[in-house]
Write an enzyme that holds these catalytic residues in place. Structure first.
Site, PDB file in Angstrom:
ATOM      1  N   HIS A 398       0.849  -1.191   0.000  1.00  0.00           N
ATOM      2  CA  HIS A 398       0.000   0.000   0.000  1.00  0.00           C
ATOM      3  C   HIS A 398       0.879   1.232   0.000  1.00  0.00           C
ATOM      4  CE1 HIS A 398      -3.125   2.874   1.206  1.00  0.00           C
ATOM      5  NE2 HIS A 398      -3.961   1.991   0.713  1.00  0.00           N
ATOM      6  N   GLU A 451      -7.908  -4.893  -0.371  1.00  0.00           N
ATOM      7  CA  GLU A 451      -8.515  -5.637  -1.479  1.00  0.00           C
ATOM      8  C   GLU A 451      -8.546  -7.145  -1.248  1.00  0.00           C
ATOM      9  OE1 GLU A 451      -6.970  -4.698  -5.302  1.00  0.00           O
ATOM     10  OE2 GLU A 451      -7.801  -2.686  -5.238  1.00  0.00           O
TER      11      GLU A 451
HETATM   12  N1  ACO Z   1       3.858  -7.631  -4.657  1.00  0.00           N
HETATM   13  C1  ACO Z   1       5.200  -7.719  -4.845  1.00  0.00           C
HETATM   14  N2  ACO Z   1       6.033  -6.687  -4.687  1.00  0.00           N
HETATM   15  C2  ACO Z   1       5.501  -5.512  -4.348  1.00  0.00           C
HETATM   16  C3  ACO Z   1       4.132  -5.345  -4.143  1.00  0.00           C
HETATM   17  C4  ACO Z   1       3.293  -6.467  -4.302  1.00  0.00           C
HETATM   18  N3  ACO Z   1       1.974  -6.395  -4.122  1.00  0.00           N
HETATM   19  N4  ACO Z   1       3.883  -4.063  -3.821  1.00  0.00           N
HETATM   20  C5  ACO Z   1       5.071  -3.449  -3.825  1.00  0.00           C
HETATM   21  N5  ACO Z   1       6.045  -4.319  -4.140  1.00  0.00           N
HETATM   22  C6  ACO Z   1       7.468  -4.071  -4.221  1.00  0.00           C
HETATM   23  C7  ACO Z   1       7.830  -3.370  -5.499  1.00  0.00           C
HETATM   24  O1  ACO Z   1       8.078  -4.272  -6.535  1.00  0.00           O
HETATM   25  C8  ACO Z   1       9.047  -2.603  -5.079  1.00  0.00           C
HETATM   26  O2  ACO Z   1      10.124  -3.533  -5.070  1.00  0.00           O
HETATM   27  P1  ACO Z   1      11.600  -3.099  -5.554  1.00  0.00           P
HETATM   28  O3  ACO Z   1      12.100  -2.222  -4.442  1.00  0.00           O
HETATM   29  O4  ACO Z   1      12.316  -4.400  -5.656  1.00  0.00           O
HETATM   30  O5  ACO Z   1      11.441  -2.366  -6.846  1.00  0.00           O
HETATM   31  C9  ACO Z   1       8.768  -2.219  -3.641  1.00  0.00           C
HETATM   32  O6  ACO Z   1       7.841  -3.182  -3.162  1.00  0.00           O
HETATM   33  C10 ACO Z   1       8.162  -0.834  -3.478  1.00  0.00           C
HETATM   34  O7  ACO Z   1       7.137  -0.679  -4.464  1.00  0.00           O
HETATM   35  P2  ACO Z   1       6.417   0.710  -4.767  1.00  0.00           P
HETATM   36  O8  ACO Z   1       5.802   0.641  -6.120  1.00  0.00           O
HETATM   37  O9  ACO Z   1       7.325   1.845  -4.491  1.00  0.00           O
HETATM   38  O10 ACO Z   1       5.312   0.698  -3.694  1.00  0.00           O
HETATM   39  P3  ACO Z   1       4.085   1.657  -3.672  1.00  0.00           P
HETATM   40  O11 ACO Z   1       3.886   2.027  -2.260  1.00  0.00           O
HETATM   41  O12 ACO Z   1       4.189   2.756  -4.628  1.00  0.00           O
HETATM   42  O13 ACO Z   1       2.947   0.683  -4.203  1.00  0.00           O
HETATM   43  C11 ACO Z   1       0.882  -0.379  -4.541  1.00  0.00           C
HETATM   44  C12 ACO Z   1       1.706   0.579  -3.656  1.00  0.00           C
HETATM   45  C13 ACO Z   1       0.686   0.264  -5.919  1.00  0.00           C
HETATM   46  C14 ACO Z   1      -0.450  -0.601  -3.884  1.00  0.00           C
HETATM   47  C15 ACO Z   1       1.647  -1.706  -4.676  1.00  0.00           C
HETATM   48  O14 ACO Z   1       1.907  -2.249  -3.421  1.00  0.00           O
HETATM   49  C16 ACO Z   1       0.929  -2.707  -5.564  1.00  0.00           C
HETATM   50  O15 ACO Z   1       1.028  -2.627  -6.783  1.00  0.00           O
HETATM   51  N6  ACO Z   1       0.179  -3.696  -4.945  1.00  0.00           N
HETATM   52  C17 ACO Z   1      -0.539  -4.675  -5.710  1.00  0.00           C
HETATM   53  C18 ACO Z   1      -1.850  -4.116  -6.240  1.00  0.00           C
HETATM   54  C19 ACO Z   1      -2.880  -3.907  -5.145  1.00  0.00           C
HETATM   55  O16 ACO Z   1      -3.094  -4.740  -4.281  1.00  0.00           O
HETATM   56  N7  ACO Z   1      -3.540  -2.737  -5.219  1.00  0.00           N
HETATM   57  C20 ACO Z   1      -4.556  -2.345  -4.273  1.00  0.00           C
HETATM   58  C21 ACO Z   1      -4.027  -1.393  -3.263  1.00  0.00           C
HETATM   59  S1  ACO Z   1      -5.256  -1.019  -2.054  1.00  0.00           S
HETATM   60  C22 ACO Z   1      -5.984   0.378  -2.610  1.00  0.00           C
HETATM   61  O17 ACO Z   1      -5.362   1.175  -3.270  1.00  0.00           O
HETATM   62  C23 ACO Z   1      -7.408   0.640  -2.316  1.00  0.00           C
END
Ligand code: ACO
Length: 516
Positions: A398, A451
């Site tokens: 998140h 989610e």
């Molecule tokens: N699975 C695997 N790796 C992840 C995930 C995930 N769900 N989320 C983040 N990471 C990793 C990224 O790959 C990144 O790794 P790296 O450092 O090796 O490149 C690191 O964690 C940081 O990622 P960011 O993109 O900077 O994290 P951010 O806080 O921007 O992302 C987000 C938040 C978009 C929700 C992300 O966690 C994601 O895509 N999750 C999956 C989709 C999801 O469940 N969305 C619903 C969110 S709930 C809502 O918005 C209502």
């Protein structure tokens, strides 16, 4: 400019002081009375030995706090401190690096104040208001970290895993209250007493009624192919809003704005579910007049009076998703309201913002992952493969929460309470996913988000997958409209600036370039 300001100019003084043996309830009263979020803990010689915050109290409450617990077991010992002459830039850097929210301030080793991140945010916010026409210098991508308004509707505290509606813990509201009670809280500003609640329910029930001529106008919309329920809701609600003859908020009284807000929130499920059923060829369903919002929602969807357990589970989901800080759709609604437009325009704009996959677009994806996995023994391999292929695990991570998402914690409970194979399977997959993330993405602070169990809960109570986001939209209407009322009440046109990065202006037109 903030960098030139010293800590002394912004800190809270005199600071609030706690003693190590003070009990947790005494501390809560102290913080509450002083309206601050943290106290410095001093030893008998008045040396700072720790800092204790609301967050520490909340955490302890969450683990069944013994009221006799002394402050010294709750506090963070040997805190990082500032001196009053430190520039604020240093404090900002410490806040950023350590994710603290408060820092004690010393002068010659003695406590003289407390600096909170809020003090700095407030100043940064004020400084960013430049005279019209002067050039802005920074534009953080996505406005991350920029405060764009003041609000009393609610807030999200990502580091703590806490969010609230008008100061009340939103998960506690979801555990103890009905949808209407929390809706009243958001819209009117207070939890209702019995009489207020009865009157509010009655107004909401009446507002659910769609005039027959409006219903007829909605019919053709259900024949649009491909049928997308959220787009259908946006289009139909726009029509309904027009039929209500809403006046611009600029020309309306506070009561008129609130009335429009209530009507649109109440009628949205009727509009959505009539459309949905009509598209499927099902006859329109009405909700029994005695049913509350969530139970009525299920009856409008299925045509049957729901089981109380199913209605309550959906109600808890709906309460948890009514509002969530200054998200993109809430901001959109406020921007539109700031022009003085009517509440309908603001809500339709917010629905457009919510339709994007980065916001509300795809809560069914976590459930799709469960389907792909199929059986618990495949979870580890499927999830590892996904991450190793650069994919993200749906329902994890998140932008704001860097600890458990409080919505997922409660929805897990709700899903398990409802029971069934899918909830148990989801729990096993969740445990595996967290292990795999820990292993393959160490240190990223990835936890289960809203989610993951939202899909399981909605699926179990009979909401189809293509209705997950529209269902979320209906509950979020309560938050949007509360924000719109707040904006209308203290309005100033939202008109930010941008930094021009194109070719230097003015550019001469090519010679001889004329009208063609
Ligand atoms: N699975 C695997 N790796 C992840 C995930 C995930 N769900 N989320 C983040 N990471 C990793 C990224 O790959 C990144 O790794 P790296 O450092 O090796 O490149 C690191 O964690 C940081 O990622 P960011 O993109 O900077 O994290 P951010 O806080 O921007 O992302 C987000 C938040 C978009 C929700 C992300 O966690 C994601 O895509 N999750 C999956 C989709 C999801 O469940 N969305 C619903 C969110 S709930 C809502 O918005 C209502």
């Amino acid at each position: 400019m903030t960098a030139a300001v010293s800590v002394r100019e912004l800190m809270h003084q005199p600071p609030v002081v706690a003693r190590p043996q003070m009990s947790a309830p005494e501390l809560a009263r102290l913080l509450d009375g002083a309206k601050v979020g943290a106290a410095a803990v001093l030893d008998p010689d008045d040396r700072v030995i720790g800092i204790v915050t609301e967050r520490d109290l909340l955490r302890a409450l969450g683990t069944g706090l013994d009221p006799a617990t002394p402050v010294e077991t709750l506090m963070s010992p040997s805190p990082v401190t500032l001196t009053a002459d430190n520039p604020v830039a240093i404090a900002l850097e410490i806040f950023r690096q350590h994710h603290f929210r408060h820092l004690p301030v010393l002068e010659r080793g003695r406590l003289v104040g407390m600096l909170s991140i809020r003090h700095i945010v407030r100043v940064a916010h004020i400084e960013d208001v430049r005279p019209a026409g002067s050039a802005p210098t920074v534009a953080p991508p996505g406005l991350e970290g920029v405060a764009v308004a003041e609000t009393a509707v609610g807030d999200v505290r990502g580091e703590e895993g806490f969010f609230h509606y008008r100061g009340y813990d939103a998960t506690e509201l979801a555990r103890r209250c009905s949808f209407e009670q929390v809706w009243h809280l958001l819209l009117i500003g207070e939890l209702p007493d019995q009489a207020q609640l009865a009157a509010f329910r009655e107004r909401a029930r009446v507002a659910r009624e769609l005039a027959p001529e409006v219903s007829d106008l909605l019919q053709p919309l259900t024949r649009v192919e491909p049928f997308a329920p959220l787009s259908a809701l946006r289009t139909a609600l726009s029509l309904v809003a027009s039929s209500l003859g809403l006046r611009p908020t600029l020309d309306s009284t506070r009561e008129e704005v609130m009335d429009a807000a209530l009507r649109l929130t109440a009628v949205a499920p009727v509009v959505l579910l009539r459309q949905y059923r009509a598209h499927r060829g099902d006859p329109p369903a009405d909700a029994d007049p005695d049913l509350g919002y969530a139970a009525a929602y299920l009856q409008l969807l299925t045509g049957r009076r729901p089981e109380p357990e199913a209605a309550r589970a959906l109600e808890q989901y709906l309460i948890l998703t009514m509002d969530h800080g200054f998200n993109a759709s809430t901001f959109t609604a406020r921007v539109i309201a700031s022009t003085g437009a009517d509440v309908g325009a603001a809500v339709i704009g917010a629905l457009g913002a919510l339709s994007g996959p980065l916001h509300g677009g795809a809560p069914s994806r976590a459930l799709d992952t469960l389907d792909t996995i199929g059986t618990p023994d495949r979870a580890e391999q499927v999830l590892r493969d996904q991450i190793e292929h650069g994919d993200r695990l749906m329902g994890f991570g998140h932008r704001v929460y860097k600890t458990d998402d409080p919505r997922s914690t409660l929805l897990r409970e709700v899903a398990l309470r409802l029971g069934g194979d899918q909830a148990e399977f989801a729990r096993q997959v969740e445990a595996t996913a967290l292990r795999v993330l820990q292993d393959l993405k160490p240190g990223r602070r990835l936890y289960t988000n809203v989610e993951f169990y939202a899909g399981v809960v909605m699926n179990t109570v009979g909401v189809p997958r293509d209705m997950f986001t529209p269902t979320f939209a209906c509950s979020r209407l309560a938050g949007w409209t509360a924000a719109v009322c707040e904006q209308a009440q203290h309005n100033r046109l939202i008109r930010p600036s941008a930094i021009y990065v194109g070719p230097p202006a003015p550019r001469p037109l090519p010679p001889g370039y004329t009208a063609a």
